[in-house]
Design an enzyme around this catalytic site. Structure first.
Site, PDB file in Angstrom:
ATOM      1  N   ARG A  57      -1.343 -16.563  14.928  1.00  0.00           N
ATOM      2  CA  ARG A  57       0.041 -16.368  15.353  1.00  0.00           C
ATOM      3  C   ARG A  57       0.224 -14.982  15.982  1.00  0.00           C
ATOM      4  NH1 ARG A  57      -0.985 -20.265  13.301  1.00  0.00           N
ATOM      5  NH2 ARG A  57      -1.249 -20.802  15.467  1.00  0.00           N
ATOM      6  N   GLN A  87      15.597 -15.249  11.857  1.00  0.00           N
ATOM      7  CA  GLN A  87      14.657 -15.951  10.998  1.00  0.00           C
ATOM      8  C   GLN A  87      13.264 -15.959  11.620  1.00  0.00           C
ATOM      9  OE1 GLN A  87      16.427 -19.659   9.152  1.00  0.00           O
ATOM     10  NE2 GLN A  87      18.016 -19.248  10.671  1.00  0.00           N
ATOM     11  N   ASN A  88      13.161 -15.502  12.863  1.00  0.00           N
ATOM     12  CA  ASN A  88      11.870 -15.472  13.548  1.00  0.00           C
ATOM     13  C   ASN A  88      11.018 -14.315  13.041  1.00  0.00           C
ATOM     14  OD1 ASN A  88      12.753 -17.629  15.131  1.00  0.00           O
ATOM     15  ND2 ASN A  88      13.638 -16.276  16.663  1.00  0.00           N
ATOM     16  N   ASP A  90       8.464 -13.086  14.944  1.00  0.00           N
ATOM     17  CA  ASP A  90       7.898 -12.370  16.091  1.00  0.00           C
ATOM     18  C   ASP A  90       8.659 -11.063  16.327  1.00  0.00           C
ATOM     19  OD1 ASP A  90      10.179 -12.820  18.046  1.00  0.00           O
ATOM     20  OD2 ASP A  90       9.663 -14.906  17.614  1.00  0.00           O
ATOM     21  N   HIS A 105      12.801 -13.372   7.374  1.00  0.00           N
ATOM     22  CA  HIS A 105      11.584 -14.031   6.900  1.00  0.00           C
ATOM     23  C   HIS A 105      10.332 -13.198   7.114  1.00  0.00           C
ATOM     24  CE1 HIS A 105      13.820 -18.151   7.276  1.00  0.00           C
ATOM     25  NE2 HIS A 105      14.215 -17.428   6.257  1.00  0.00           N
ATOM     26  N   SER A 172      19.006 -25.032  13.770  1.00  0.00           N
ATOM     27  CA  SER A 172      19.618 -26.284  13.339  1.00  0.00           C
ATOM     28  C   SER A 172      20.564 -26.075  12.170  1.00  0.00           C
ATOM     29  CB  SER A 172      18.518 -27.275  12.922  1.00  0.00           C
ATOM     30  OG  SER A 172      17.759 -26.752  11.837  1.00  0.00           O
TER      31      SER A 172
END
Length: 223
Positions: A57, A87-88, A90, A105, A172
């Site tokens: 990743r 929440q990413n 990166d 996260h 979502s």
């Protein structure tokens, strides 16, 4: 006093930069179960597999660039006080120029001691078995795995409560506790949700849905 904008972002923002959404429709992450690569039990069972999963990743992250949505959000700082809650995992918001970012996260570009959550280090290369923190413990990704607490959720709630405008992009609204953050926005605070597929029932009159992807949707914000 400048207007305070709080933005919650998730996978839909990064996807437009070419980062695959972490969990595919079949429930697997790059052909691995969630339990295998994103849980304390998986780490205990096969640390080498987990390290290599996140090494991949991290390598992929070096091959992509911030997209127009990232850049748009960064430029908002010229006129507003902006907090990005993401929440990413990166670093595309950072690379686009945003200066106040809460990573709920965790981050691919950080590692920590497997025994002491306070020992966190910036990291851009591969992590190998035998790479140790200063306490002598193995380094692991600084990622919040399933079953672990979200250490920065209280910071995020505090920011949400101070919002003059709350924006949600590319999520979502199914991942909790992050999905509940918009509920902490002050009464009457305008909330804009950008997602091409999202349908919300029983929404209040201050919630506005923009049915579009991130890069097009941000251009429709009345800012």
């Amino acid at each position: 006093m400048k207007t305070k904008i709080v933005v919650l972002t998730e996978a839909g923002v990064s996807a437009e930069s070419g980062i695959a959404t972490f969990r595919d429709s079949n429930g697997l992450w790059e052909n691995h179960s969630v339990e295998a690569v994103a849980s304390p039990a998986g780490w205990k069972r096969n640390s080498a597999l987990v390290l290599e999963f996140y090494n991949q990743r991290r390598r992929q992250l070096k091959m992509v660039e911030p997209n127009a949505a990232h850049i748009y959000l960064a430029k908002l700082e010229e006129k507003y006080v902006v907090t990005i809650i993401t929440q990413n995992v990166d670093n595309l918001h950072e690379r686009a120029g945003s200066s106040h970012i809460i990573h709920l996260h965790g981050s691919l570009t950080e590692v920590k001691s497997e025994k002491n959550d306070a020992l966190i280090y910036p990291w851009t290369k591969d992590v190998k078995l035998g790479d140790l923190a200063e306490d002598g413990a193995q380094l692991r990704p600084n990622i919040v795995w399933f079953g672990e607490m979200v250490p920065k959720i209280e910071d995020a709630v505090r920011e949400a409560k101070q919002a003059d405008v709350f924006i949600v992009i590319g999520t979502s609204l199914q991942v909790y506790p992050a999905a509940s953050l918009m509920e902490y926005a002050p009464i009457g605070c305008p909330v804009y949700v950008i997602d091409p597929h999202l349908e919300l029932n029983d929404i209040s009159e201050n919630v506005h849905i923009i049915h579009d992807n991130a890069t097009n949707g941000v251009l429709q914000l009345p800012l």
